[in-house]
Design a protein around this motif. Structure first.
Motif, PDB file in Angstrom:
ATOM      1  N   THR C 336       0.583 -17.847   6.384  1.00 46.86           N
ATOM      2  CA  THR C 336       0.414 -16.580   5.696  1.00 46.86           C
ATOM      3  C   THR C 336       0.079 -16.866   4.241  1.00 46.86           C
ATOM      4  O   THR C 336       0.769 -17.637   3.589  1.00 46.86           O
ATOM      5  CB  THR C 336       1.699 -15.737   5.786  1.00 46.86           C
ATOM      6  OG1 THR C 336       2.026 -15.592   7.152  1.00 46.86           O
ATOM      7  CG2 THR C 336       1.491 -14.382   5.162  1.00 46.86           C
ATOM      8  N   SER C 338      -0.465 -15.282   0.597  1.00 44.91           N
ATOM      9  CA  SER C 338      -0.164 -14.065  -0.134  1.00 44.91           C
ATOM     10  C   SER C 338      -0.187 -14.351  -1.623  1.00 44.91           C
ATOM     11  O   SER C 338      -0.089 -15.506  -2.046  1.00 44.91           O
ATOM     12  CB  SER C 338       1.206 -13.526   0.288  1.00 44.91           C
ATOM     13  OG  SER C 338       2.175 -14.513   0.063  1.00 44.91           O
ATOM     14  N   ASN C 340      -0.893 -12.287  -5.817  1.00 43.85           N
ATOM     15  CA  ASN C 340      -1.067 -11.137  -6.683  1.00 43.85           C
ATOM     16  C   ASN C 340      -2.267 -11.300  -7.563  1.00 43.85           C
ATOM     17  O   ASN C 340      -2.548 -12.399  -8.025  1.00 43.85           O
ATOM     18  CB  ASN C 340       0.139 -11.055  -7.624  1.00 43.85           C
ATOM     19  CG  ASN C 340       1.113 -10.022  -7.127  1.00 43.85           C
ATOM     20  OD1 ASN C 340       0.725  -8.897  -6.833  1.00 43.85           O
ATOM     21  ND2 ASN C 340       2.366 -10.427  -7.019  1.00 43.85           N
ATOM     22  N   ALA C 365      -9.403 -11.255   1.825  1.00 46.24           N
ATOM     23  CA  ALA C 365      -8.378 -10.216   1.824  1.00 46.24           C
ATOM     24  C   ALA C 365      -8.731  -9.184   0.760  1.00 46.24           C
ATOM     25  O   ALA C 365      -9.605  -9.426  -0.066  1.00 46.24           O
ATOM     26  CB  ALA C 365      -7.025 -10.842   1.518  1.00 46.24           C
ATOM     27  N   THR C 367      -6.783  -6.577  -2.072  1.00 46.93           N
ATOM     28  CA  THR C 367      -5.473  -6.297  -2.665  1.00 46.93           C
ATOM     29  C   THR C 367      -5.085  -4.847  -2.416  1.00 46.93           C
ATOM     30  O   THR C 367      -5.946  -3.965  -2.314  1.00 46.93           O
ATOM     31  CB  THR C 367      -5.489  -6.559  -4.178  1.00 46.93           C
ATOM     32  OG1 THR C 367      -6.546  -5.795  -4.757  1.00 46.93           O
ATOM     33  CG2 THR C 367      -5.724  -8.015  -4.480  1.00 46.93           C
ATOM     34  N   SER C 372      -1.317  -6.802  -4.695  1.00 51.52           N
ATOM     35  CA  SER C 372      -0.979  -7.995  -3.911  1.00 51.52           C
ATOM     36  C   SER C 372      -1.721  -7.991  -2.583  1.00 51.52           C
ATOM     37  O   SER C 372      -2.155  -6.944  -2.091  1.00 51.52           O
ATOM     38  CB  SER C 372       0.529  -8.065  -3.690  1.00 51.52           C
ATOM     39  OG  SER C 372       0.971  -6.878  -3.122  1.00 51.52           O
ATOM     40  N   TYR C 373      -1.872  -9.150  -2.049  1.00 48.76           N
ATOM     41  CA  TYR C 373      -2.553  -9.302  -0.773  1.00 48.76           C
ATOM     42  C   TYR C 373      -1.731 -10.240   0.089  1.00 48.76           C
ATOM     43  O   TYR C 373      -0.971 -11.065  -0.427  1.00 48.76           O
ATOM     44  CB  TYR C 373      -3.956  -9.868  -0.973  1.00 48.76           C
ATOM     45  CG  TYR C 373      -3.945 -11.269  -1.521  1.00 48.76           C
ATOM     46  CD1 TYR C 373      -3.886 -11.504  -2.891  1.00 48.76           C
ATOM     47  CD2 TYR C 373      -3.954 -12.372  -0.671  1.00 48.76           C
ATOM     48  CE1 TYR C 373      -3.833 -12.783  -3.389  1.00 48.76           C
ATOM     49  CE2 TYR C 373      -3.907 -13.656  -1.170  1.00 48.76           C
ATOM     50  CZ  TYR C 373      -3.847 -13.858  -2.524  1.00 48.76           C
ATOM     51  OH  TYR C 373      -3.781 -15.133  -3.018  1.00 48.76           O
ATOM     52  N   ALA C 374      -1.856 -10.104   1.370  1.00 47.51           N
ATOM     53  CA  ALA C 374      -1.179 -11.019   2.287  1.00 47.51           C
ATOM     54  C   ALA C 374      -1.955 -10.987   3.586  1.00 47.51           C
ATOM     55  O   ALA C 374      -2.306  -9.905   4.084  1.00 47.51           O
ATOM     56  CB  ALA C 374       0.266 -10.586   2.511  1.00 47.51           C
ATOM     57  N   LEU C 375      -2.262 -12.125   4.094  1.00 46.21           N
ATOM     58  CA  LEU C 375      -2.886 -12.150   5.418  1.00 46.21           C
ATOM     59  C   LEU C 375      -2.609 -13.487   6.068  1.00 46.21           C
ATOM     60  O   LEU C 375      -2.232 -14.462   5.414  1.00 46.21           O
ATOM     61  CB  LEU C 375      -4.383 -11.849   5.343  1.00 46.21           C
ATOM     62  CG  LEU C 375      -5.331 -12.964   4.955  1.00 46.21           C
ATOM     63  CD1 LEU C 375      -6.748 -12.497   5.236  1.00 46.21           C
ATOM     64  CD2 LEU C 375      -5.190 -13.292   3.506  1.00 46.21           C
ATOM     65  N   GLU C 376      -2.769 -13.471   7.393  1.00 42.57           N
ATOM     66  CA  GLU C 376      -2.442 -14.665   8.136  1.00 42.57           C
ATOM     67  C   GLU C 376      -3.741 -15.274   8.638  1.00 42.57           C
ATOM     68  O   GLU C 376      -4.675 -14.559   9.013  1.00 42.57           O
ATOM     69  CB  GLU C 376      -1.544 -14.287   9.320  1.00 42.57           C
ATOM     70  CG  GLU C 376      -0.825 -15.470   9.900  1.00 42.57           C
ATOM     71  CD  GLU C 376       0.198 -15.025  10.929  1.00 42.57           C
ATOM     72  OE1 GLU C 376       1.075 -14.210  10.586  1.00 42.57           O
ATOM     73  OE2 GLU C 376       0.119 -15.497  12.061  1.00 42.57           O
TER      74      GLU C 376
END
Lengths: 271, 88, 574
Positions: C336, C338, C340, C365, C367, C372-376
């Motif tokens: 993952t 992630s 900012n 990704a 934001t 913030s962003y998060a991806l797998e």
């Protein structure tokens, strides 16, 4: 000749990859003479003296002898990438200087930027017919007339990481330079590795053979320096053998001893 | 006869090892792993050739243990190589 | 004794040899050409791979082509040959992409070459915009003629306003293009490239700007505001801002009916919003700087066919900060990613973030409102240098990169090296056991000894199935009696000897007794207790078997008695 060997870099008795035995043999086949003392230089005109990877400085007497040799109309070819040659160049009255450092290039013959490909930019007898050269960790040259230089994608790899960093700048660097001193001329090649066995033995790599051919077949007496050049290095058994071979008295004694021993053995019917 | 066969086999293996060493030196490549594997192959062939059909000479019995150890070592080498390939 | 000495003599060197060789078990490669292929002054080419790569022969011509492309492209734009320009642009972009790839592949990101590439990337953008803007400007001209013919002053006026925007944009664009030209020319000169075409492109660009300027100037003087009973004013406060700033666009409508009228606001000739006037004719709208490129922008308001003046505001770029954290993903091999994105401490929403592994983008990704962003993402097993990159021209924000995170993806359990090696070891161990146990089943022939003797002169393994001794003796004595009765006393004695020798050899671990002569066997047995009886037995046996003597009855009984004694002795010696 090569039964026993040394591992000294550039030594003419070293038959390993980093020796110069093949080149020395080629030169001797063509009647090259080894210069073991500066005094041997007296009397030559129109000859070519080859200094490969000098590791000692010239004292005043030697400097005088070499300089007068040069000014009489002879040619000196100096190959060095360590910068030891700079003192010699100064003593000979040359403006060319060797900048020690790992010259690297994006134009590489092998998978290593230190195997630089260099291109001819000017003509001279030494580089006649030589379009490109493959060099092995050369240095850069400054001064004199640059005959062969690297491409623009080259840099001096100061930290030796084989990558160009922000502190290192791209540029063309000279690797073969020429200069006239008196009636003679001096050539500087910034890579003595051109003469090592593995480089001489490589088949059809660039025009390296042509350059060596030009040096050997210049149609003039060829002298191999053994005063300052590392090619004279003869540590180990090779040195002893060489001394034995080159000293007539020892040679005679040895042969006699062997004969006497044989006679003794024969008389006592040991065989 | 017996003695000759035994010594022929030993001599054969030694000559085989000399050939391996010669070519390794010739190619500037001395690798104990390759040497070991080639030794194992040589000795396996030698044993197959001298192994009599119905009897079990005692020296062959001990040789068998040596070969078994060699085979396990060979496995270790193969495993090691596989690891290297996976890690690269 | 001698044998043991030989064994020890063999074992000691073997042991020494093993001890010495064990040191190399960890690194079994004793020597390769590579081992001493490098010294301080050269390296052995034999140990390297020959690639004969002359990068300068591809890079320099490519750079030269790129410089040439700009010349023809801008010239075609100047000549309004937009189709050719389009083709030129495509070619130019393709070459620039090639250069991008090359600089990344050659790892030259810290050189002048990379600077050339960065500037060129901006030039690509710049020229693409120029092409679009001039083409649009050209269209405006035909529109202008049409509207003039149709006598539609309000549309004519909108054409004039759009032309104004284009003029300002092209001028802005040129400023950027010109500012880069020195750097471009310097680098190119260093690489000994011909910069004539490029320098010409700058001049042509300038001419385009001048031509547009002149044309727009005449247009604005010849285009008169349509006669309306209204007047519309406009102002932007403040006239500049950064990301997330709010600019107030306000003005007044004056005329007959001014309350509750719809005012349309245009930014850069594109409808931005519609607002309504209040009772006093005033209108206002707040413009939040978000997705708008940095630089100068034009605003005007329109009410029916009434146009306000054109006012400008500038957007200043802000530096951004990007973080990246990598954590274990839900599935194996997944991670993952992630982080900012902030600009001067403010979160940046809706911004694209690319995740790169070893310089190659593999995930993108966006934001969220908190920046913030998060991806797998899934990665094959291996080690990667991962980085998050933000570089979007649509935002008035400077590009930024996160710190590099080193991640290592372990192979999944099935391909786990430990499991594989354990499996291979187990298999080979099984193979080894099978090899040792192979053909260990007792041979079916009961007369193993004689088979061994006739089929093969090897010493049979001493492991012979032992039969109960009493029974055996009876059998062998019966055989002896039978053979003796048949007149072949030699064979009878031989059978006795064989049984006896076999029995003693088993008991005293004498190897290869079948291959021994009786004398040799006797010598091998010299340490056993009943040696005298054995000697007597063997003397008699030899006399009968080899000497051809025919023993009388008493001698035969004596022989049998010695045999029984010996067998008994042997049985009791345990």
């Amino acid at each position: 000749m090569h039964l026993a060997s040394t591992t000294e870099e550039y030594s003419r008795y070293n038959i390993q990859w980093n020796g110069t035995s093949i080149f020395s043999d080629l030169a001797e086949e063509r009647g090259a003479v080894e210069v073991r003392s500066p005094d041997d230089l007296a009397g030559y005109t129109g000859a070519c003296l080859l200094l490969i990877a000098p590791d000692t400085d010239f004292d005043d007497a030697a400097a005088g002898a070499y300089r007068s040799f040069l000014e009489r109309g002879n040619t000196i070819v100096l190959a060095d990438d360590f910068g030891t040659g700079n003192q010699i160049l100064g003593a000979l009255g040359s403006e060319i200087r060797i900048l020690p450092g790992n010259l690297s290039s994006m134009d590489m013959e092998y998978s290593d930027p230190h195997t630089v490909i260099a291109y001819r930019t000017a003509n001279a007898t030494l580089v006649d017919g030589v379009e490109t050269l493959m060099l092995n960790r050369p240095a850069a040259l400054e001064g004199g007339e640059i005959l062969v230089q690297t491409s623009i994608l080259s840099w001096i790899d100061a930290d030796g990481n084989r990558h160009i960093d922000a502190a290192e700048t791209l540029g063309k660097y000279g690797v073969v330079a020429r200069e006239s001193v008196g009636a003679g001329e001096i050539y500087v090649i910034s890579d003595p590795s051109l003469f090592i066995n593995t480089m001489v033995g490589l088949d059809s790599v660039r025009d390296n053979h042509r350059l060596i051919g030009n040096i050997l077949e210049g149609g003039r007496p060829l002298l191999l320096d053994a005063v300052a050049s590392q090619t004279r290095a003869d540590d180990g058994i090779a040195g002893i053998l060489h001394t034995v071979k080159s000293t007539t008295l020892i040679k005679t004694t040895l042969i006699c001893t062997v004969l006497l021993l044989g006679a003794y053995a024969f008389r006592r019917k040991i065989f | 006869m017996t003695i000759r066969k035994k010594y022929l086999a030993a001599g054969g293996v030694i000559i085989w090892l000399c050939i391996i060493t010669f070519f390794m030196i010739l190619s500037y490549n001395l690798d104990l792993e390759i040497f070991f594997v080639l030794w194992l192959i040589g000795i396996l062939i030698a044993v197959e050739l001298i192994d009599p059909a119905f009897a079990r000479p005692s020296y062959l019995r001990y040789l068998r243990y040596a070969i078994a150890t060699g085979v396990i070592l060979f496995g270790a080498i193969v495993a090691n190589k596989v690891l290297e390939i996976l890690n690269s | 004794m001698k044998k043991r000495a030989a064994w020890i003599l063999l074992a000691i060197p073997a042991l020494i040899f093993l001890i010495f060789i064990a040191q190399y078990a960890a690194s079994p490669v004793l020597y390769t050409v590579k081992d001493d292929s490098v010294t301080s002054s050269h390296q052995n080419p034999e140990a390297l791979k020959q690639i004969s790569r002359e990068q300068s022969e591809t890079v320099l011509p490519l750079m030269s082509e790129i410089l040439g492309s700009t010349g023809t492209l801008v010239l075609n734009i100047k000549l309004k040959d937009f189709d050719s320009a389009e083709r030129d642009l495509k070619e130019y972009m393709e070459r620039s992409r090639q250069l991008d790839r090359m600089v990344i592949n050659l790892d030259m990101s810290e050189t002048e070459l990379a600077e050339f590439r960065r500037n060129n990337q901006k030039n690509v953008q710049s020229l693409e915009e120029l092409l679009n803007d001039t083409r649009r400007f050209d269209e405006l001209q035909s529109l202008e003629i049409r509207y003039r013919d149709e006598n539609r002053p309000e549309l004519l006026y909108s054409v004039m306003y759009e032309g104004e925007t284009l003029r300002s944009r092209v001028a802005e664009n040129f400023k950027g293009y010109q500012s880069r030209s020195d750097a471009m020319v310097n680098t190119s000169t260093k690489f000994e490239l011909d910069t004539a075409a490029y320098e010409e492109s700058v001049e042509d660009f300038e001419e385009i700007v001048a031509a547009i300027d002149a044309e727009q100037e005449t247009r604005s003087t010849t285009t008169h505001a349509p006669a309306t009973p209204y007047r519309l004013s406009i102002a932007v406060t403040p006239d500049h801002g950064v990301y997330r700033d709010r600019l107030l666009i306000a003005g007044n409508l004056t005329g007959r009916t001014i309350a509750g009228q719809n005012i349309t606001l245009f930014i850069d000739s594109k409808t931005w919003t519609t607002t309504t006037t209040d009772d006093g004719g005033g209108y206002k709208a707040a413009f939040a700087i978000d997705r708008i490129r940095a630089g100068k922008h034009l605003v005007y308001a329109v009410y029916g066919s009434t146009y306000s003046d054109v006012v400008t505001f500038s957007v200043l770029p802000l530096d951004t900060a990007l973080t990246l954290a990598v954590t274990e993903g839900t599935a194996s091999g997944n991670r993952t990613f992630s982080g900012n994105l902030t600009a001067a401490g403010m979160p940046v929403a809706g911004a694209p973030v690319a995740i790169t592994a070893d310089g190659k983008a593999f995930l993108s990704a966006t934001t969220n409102s908190a920046g913030s962003y998060a991806l797998e993402g899934h990665l094959e097993a291996g080690t990667y240098r991962v980085r998050a990159v933000f570089d979007a021209v649509a935002f008035p924000l400077n590009a930024s990169e996160s710190e590099t995170v080193l991640i290592e993806i372990a192979p999944s359990l099935l391909e786990s090296p430990l499991l594989i090696s354990a499996g291979i070891l187990l298999l080979t161990a099984l193979g080894a056991v099978w090899y040792v146990r192979r053909r260990r089943q007792p041979a079916p022939a009961p007369e193993e000894v004689s088979v061994a003797e006739t089929e093969d002169e090897e010493a049979p393994a001493p492991v012979v199935v032992e039969r109960p001794p009493v029974e055996e003796e009876e059998n062998i004595l019966a055989t002896f009696a039978r053979l003796a009765g048949e007149g072949s006393i030699s064979d009878a004695v031989h059978a006795l000897y064989l049984r006896l020798a076999g029995s003693i050899a088993v008991r005293h671990r004498i190897d290869g007794h079948a291959a021994m002569t009786p004398r040799e066997f006797l010598a091998a047995c010299r340490s056993i207790s009943c040696i005298e009886t054995l000697t007597r037995f063997i003397r008699r046996y030899e006399a009968v078997r080899y000497g051809g003597a025919v023993p009388d009855d008493s001698e035969r009984q004596e022989l049998v008695a010695w045999f029984e004694d010996l067998m008994k002795e042997e049985a009791g010696s345990d």
